[in-house]
Structure formats: C-alpha cells, structure tokens
Design a protein around this motif. Structure first.
Motif, PDB file in Angstrom:
ATOM      1  N   ALA A 218       0.721  -1.308  -0.010  1.00 19.83           N
ATOM      2  CA  ALA A 218      -0.011  -0.200   0.152  1.00 19.83           C
ATOM      3  C   ALA A 218       0.728   1.096  -0.046  1.00 19.83           C
ATOM      4  CB  ALA A 218      -0.981   0.030   1.127  1.00 19.83           C
ATOM      5  N   GLY A 219       0.699   2.087  -1.107  1.00 12.79           N
ATOM      6  CA  GLY A 219       1.150   3.312  -1.154  1.00 12.79           C
ATOM      7  C   GLY A 219       2.611   3.482  -1.839  1.00 12.79           C
ATOM      8  N   ASP A 220       2.990   2.267  -2.152  1.00 12.03           N
ATOM      9  CA  ASP A 220       4.409   2.460  -2.769  1.00 12.03           C
ATOM     10  C   ASP A 220       3.947   2.442  -4.369  1.00 12.03           C
ATOM     11  OD1 ASP A 220       3.610  -0.112  -4.325  1.00 12.03           O
ATOM     12  OD2 ASP A 220       5.056  -1.301  -3.141  1.00 12.03           O
ATOM     13  N   GLU A 221       5.392   2.764  -4.916  1.00 13.62           N
ATOM     14  CA  GLU A 221       5.099   3.592  -6.600  1.00 13.62           C
ATOM     15  C   GLU A 221       4.422   2.420  -7.240  1.00 13.62           C
ATOM     16  OE1 GLU A 221       8.163   4.512 -10.056  1.00 13.62           O
ATOM     17  OE2 GLU A 221       9.065   3.868  -8.146  1.00 13.62           O
TER      18      GLU A 221
ATOM     19  N   HIS B 107       2.034   0.040  -6.255  1.00 18.71           N
ATOM     20  CA  HIS B 107       0.724   0.297  -5.917  1.00 18.71           C
ATOM     21  C   HIS B 107       0.059   1.420  -6.597  1.00 18.71           C
ATOM     22  CE1 HIS B 107      -2.741   1.066  -3.192  1.00 18.71           C
ATOM     23  NE2 HIS B 107      -2.667  -0.222  -3.398  1.00 18.71           N
ATOM     24  N   ARG B 108       0.632   2.630  -6.738  1.00 12.80           N
ATOM     25  CA  ARG B 108       0.177   3.897  -7.016  1.00 12.80           C
ATOM     26  C   ARG B 108      -0.200   3.679  -8.554  1.00 12.80           C
ATOM     27  NH1 ARG B 108       3.700   5.978  -3.657  1.00 12.80           N
ATOM     28  NH2 ARG B 108       5.187   6.510  -5.343  1.00 12.80           N
TER      29      ARG B 108
ATOM     30  N   GLU C  42      -3.661   4.206  -9.260  1.00 13.55           N
ATOM     31  CA  GLU C  42      -3.970   5.658  -9.999  1.00 13.55           C
ATOM     32  C   GLU C  42      -3.894   5.515 -11.465  1.00 13.55           C
ATOM     33  OE1 GLU C  42      -1.406   8.274  -7.530  1.00 13.55           O
ATOM     34  OE2 GLU C  42      -2.319   7.312  -5.685  1.00 13.55           O
TER      35      GLU C  42
END
Length: 109
Positions: free
Chosen positions: A50-53, A55-56, A60
């Motif tokens: 969660a939140g790592d590159e 994952h984004r 996203e």
C-alpha cells in the motif's frame, strides 16, 4: 472501457512481456503464475505494498483495485486487466504458446 479477450491478438511477432502486480500473498496471482509456469511462459511478479510506487501505478494510473493486475506489452500495444480473468489468461496462454510468428513467416502468408 472493459478489456476483453478480443484485445489480445491471435498472433504476434515477438514474445509478450507479462507483469503480474499483486500483494505478496495473492491467491489469484498464484493461479495466474501456476498457469504460466505450466505452459513455460515467462512473466515478472511485482509485489505491491500500500502506497508504494507500483501500488500507485496500478491504482491511480491504471485504475484497478483488485489483484492481480496483469499488464502485457505487445510491441506498441499494451493490454491490462484486474482481477481473476480466466478468459484473459487463456487468451494470453494461446498467444504465447501458439501465436508467436516470426516476421519472415508472416510475410510469406
């Protein structure tokens, strides 16, 4: 727009580059990897936190919330989908095991 198995071509001139994104413990990632292993298909598994590159990138940039997210580079075309999609996995297996045609053979057709 929803990706369908029709988005994976029947033939290609080069081996697709396959990336499987998912958390370390991902049963559906394991299913995809076992299928690819059984057919001798190369892939790269990329663990998400969660939140790592990465994952984004899948949440996203690509817009997925369900693992696995499979990204297939087909020369100039990229196909991707999220979740357990056996139709997509089998279309990719068919391409990788039956549909790779050297350019000179395609020119002879």
């Amino acid at each position: 727009m929803t990706t369908t198995s029709q988005d994976i071509p029947k033939t290609t001139h080069s081996v697709p580059e396959i990336k499987i994104f998912g958390p370390h413990e991902c049963p559906n990632c394991g299913t995809a990897m076992k299928l690819f292993d059984r057919h001798g298909i190369d892939y790269t598994k990329i663990d998400l936190e969660a939140g790592d590159e990465n994952h984004r990138y899948v949440t996203e940039d690509l817009g997925y919330l369900q693992a696995p997210v499979i990204v297939v580079e087909l020369g100039r075309k990229t196909v991707h989908w999220g979740g357990h999609r056996m139709d997509m996995l089998m279309a990719l297996v068919r391409l990788c095991t039956q549909g790779i045609v050297p350019e000179h053979e395609a020119d002879d057709r």
